[in-house]
Write a protein that holds these residues in place. Structure first.
Motif, PDB file in Angstrom:
ATOM      1  N   ASP A  24       3.791   1.765  10.008  1.00 36.07           N
ATOM      2  CA  ASP A  24       2.346   1.949   9.990  1.00 36.07           C
ATOM      3  C   ASP A  24       1.861   2.295   8.589  1.00 36.07           C
ATOM      4  O   ASP A  24       2.580   2.940   7.802  1.00 36.07           O
ATOM      5  CB  ASP A  24       1.942   3.054  10.961  1.00 36.07           C
ATOM      6  CG  ASP A  24       2.120   2.661  12.423  1.00 36.07           C
ATOM      7  OD1 ASP A  24       2.449   1.484  12.689  1.00 36.07           O
ATOM      8  OD2 ASP A  24       1.947   3.539  13.287  1.00 36.07           O
ATOM      9  N   VAL A  25       0.626   1.894   8.294  1.00 37.13           N
ATOM     10  CA  VAL A  25       0.042   2.097   6.966  1.00 37.13           C
ATOM     11  C   VAL A  25      -1.235   2.912   7.118  1.00 37.13           C
ATOM     12  O   VAL A  25      -2.118   2.528   7.891  1.00 37.13           O
ATOM     13  CB  VAL A  25      -0.270   0.740   6.300  1.00 37.13           C
ATOM     14  CG1 VAL A  25      -0.927   0.960   4.940  1.00 37.13           C
ATOM     15  CG2 VAL A  25       0.999  -0.096   6.154  1.00 37.13           C
ATOM     16  N   PRO A  26      -1.378   4.028   6.405  1.00 38.91           N
ATOM     17  CA  PRO A  26      -2.591   4.840   6.540  1.00 38.91           C
ATOM     18  C   PRO A  26      -3.788   4.185   5.864  1.00 38.91           C
ATOM     19  O   PRO A  26      -3.648   3.275   5.041  1.00 38.91           O
ATOM     20  CB  PRO A  26      -2.214   6.148   5.831  1.00 38.91           C
ATOM     21  CG  PRO A  26      -1.183   5.745   4.827  1.00 38.91           C
ATOM     22  CD  PRO A  26      -0.406   4.630   5.476  1.00 38.91           C
ATOM     23  N   ASN A  27      -4.978   4.671   6.200  1.00 38.38           N
ATOM     24  CA  ASN A  27      -6.203   4.165   5.599  1.00 38.38           C
ATOM     25  C   ASN A  27      -6.142   4.217   4.073  1.00 38.38           C
ATOM     26  O   ASN A  27      -5.562   5.140   3.492  1.00 38.38           O
ATOM     27  CB  ASN A  27      -7.400   5.000   6.058  1.00 38.38           C
ATOM     28  CG  ASN A  27      -7.660   4.906   7.540  1.00 38.38           C
ATOM     29  OD1 ASN A  27      -7.220   3.975   8.212  1.00 38.38           O
ATOM     30  ND2 ASN A  27      -8.376   5.880   8.083  1.00 38.38           N
ATOM     31  N   TYR A  28      -6.724   3.211   3.432  1.00 34.87           N
ATOM     32  CA  TYR A  28      -6.944   3.153   1.980  1.00 34.87           C
ATOM     33  C   TYR A  28      -5.650   3.020   1.171  1.00 34.87           C
ATOM     34  O   TYR A  28      -5.650   3.228  -0.032  1.00 34.87           O
ATOM     35  CB  TYR A  28      -7.731   4.379   1.489  1.00 34.87           C
ATOM     36  CG  TYR A  28      -8.991   4.645   2.263  1.00 34.87           C
ATOM     37  CD1 TYR A  28     -10.097   3.820   2.132  1.00 34.87           C
ATOM     38  CD2 TYR A  28      -9.075   5.720   3.151  1.00 34.87           C
ATOM     39  CE1 TYR A  28     -11.259   4.051   2.856  1.00 34.87           C
ATOM     40  CE2 TYR A  28     -10.227   5.963   3.884  1.00 34.87           C
ATOM     41  CZ  TYR A  28     -11.320   5.129   3.720  1.00 34.87           C
ATOM     42  OH  TYR A  28     -12.455   5.359   4.440  1.00 34.87           O
ATOM     43  N   ALA A  29      -4.548   2.669   1.826  1.00 34.57           N
ATOM     44  CA  ALA A  29      -3.264   2.585   1.127  1.00 34.57           C
ATOM     45  C   ALA A  29      -3.034   1.189   0.564  1.00 34.57           C
ATOM     46  O   ALA A  29      -3.508   0.185   1.101  1.00 34.57           O
ATOM     47  CB  ALA A  29      -2.126   2.951   2.071  1.00 34.57           C
TER      48      ALA A  29
END
Length: 217
Positions: free
Chosen positions: A191-196
């Protein structure tokens, strides 16, 4: 023009807009107007370009034929969509394969050779670029861009405004946050967090943008 002609306006006069225009013409549309925020600095093939809305919002003809925002930068496309008071059209290339159980939001463009598999939801003003593959049960947020040859496996989520780079691969069940950048050729395993921003194989986060800074862009 005949009574039954399909008519559409284009907002954006760069190279991206010409790909969209080809799709529309193949589908029998008549392009009635082209707009751009910088009419003097557009693509060499663009002719008769009218001033866009961002500098002259009150003078823009919001009412009329539906619009496709033909702007490749996700944040710009989102800003334009927020200020226009228009109806929107979609553009889907005849060679694209779209499952009958999937849905495509207004203003979205799907280019040649792209595939959208069953039970997938593609949001508004999304770019599904040439040869992109979106498998079953995906959710693609508004203003996202799935670049050429990118491959999203089953049950993937892509947040609002995120850009999946050319040839990137996202394995099943991964959730990518909003306004992320996935580099070209990246293999996304987690998973990739916001704004990454994620690059490499396997994909690694190299930057997370402060959302307050992003809002000023």
């Amino acid at each position: 023009m005949t009574k039954h002609e399909k008519r559409v306006r284009i907002y954006g006069a760069g190279g991206h807009s010409h790909v969209i225009k080809d799709v529309l013409r193949q589908n029998g549309y008549v392009i009635t107007d082209t707009f751009d925020d910088k009419p003097e600095g557009v693509h060499h093939a663009s002719k008769h370009v009218n001033m866009g809305a961002r500098a002259h919002l009150n003078d823009f003809p919001h009412q009329g034929d539906p619009v496709i925002i033909a702007v490749g930068i996700n944040s710009d496309r989102a800003e334009i969509a927020r200020i226009l008071k228009c109806s929107y059209e979609t553009a889907i290339h005849q060679s694209a394969i779209i499952s009958e159980s999937s849905s495509i939001g207004e203003g979205t463009v799907v280019f040649a050779g792209a595939i959208v598999q069953p039970n997938t939801v593609v949001g508004k003003h999304v770019i599904v670029n040439t040869g992109a593959s979106i498998d079953h049960d995906n959710v693609i947020g508004d203003y996202a861009h799935i670049s050429p040859k990118a491959a999203l496996c089953g049950h993937v989520e892509v947040g609002e405004g995120s850009h999946i780079g050319v040839g990137a691969v996202v394995i099943p069940l991964v959730k990518i946050g909003k306004w992320c950048t996935i580099g070209a050729g990246t293999i996304v395993l987690n998973d990739v967090p916001n704004y990454a921003t994620v690059v490499g194989n396997p994909g690694k986060i190299i930057k997370i943008l402060n959302p307050k800074k992003r809002e000023k862009l």
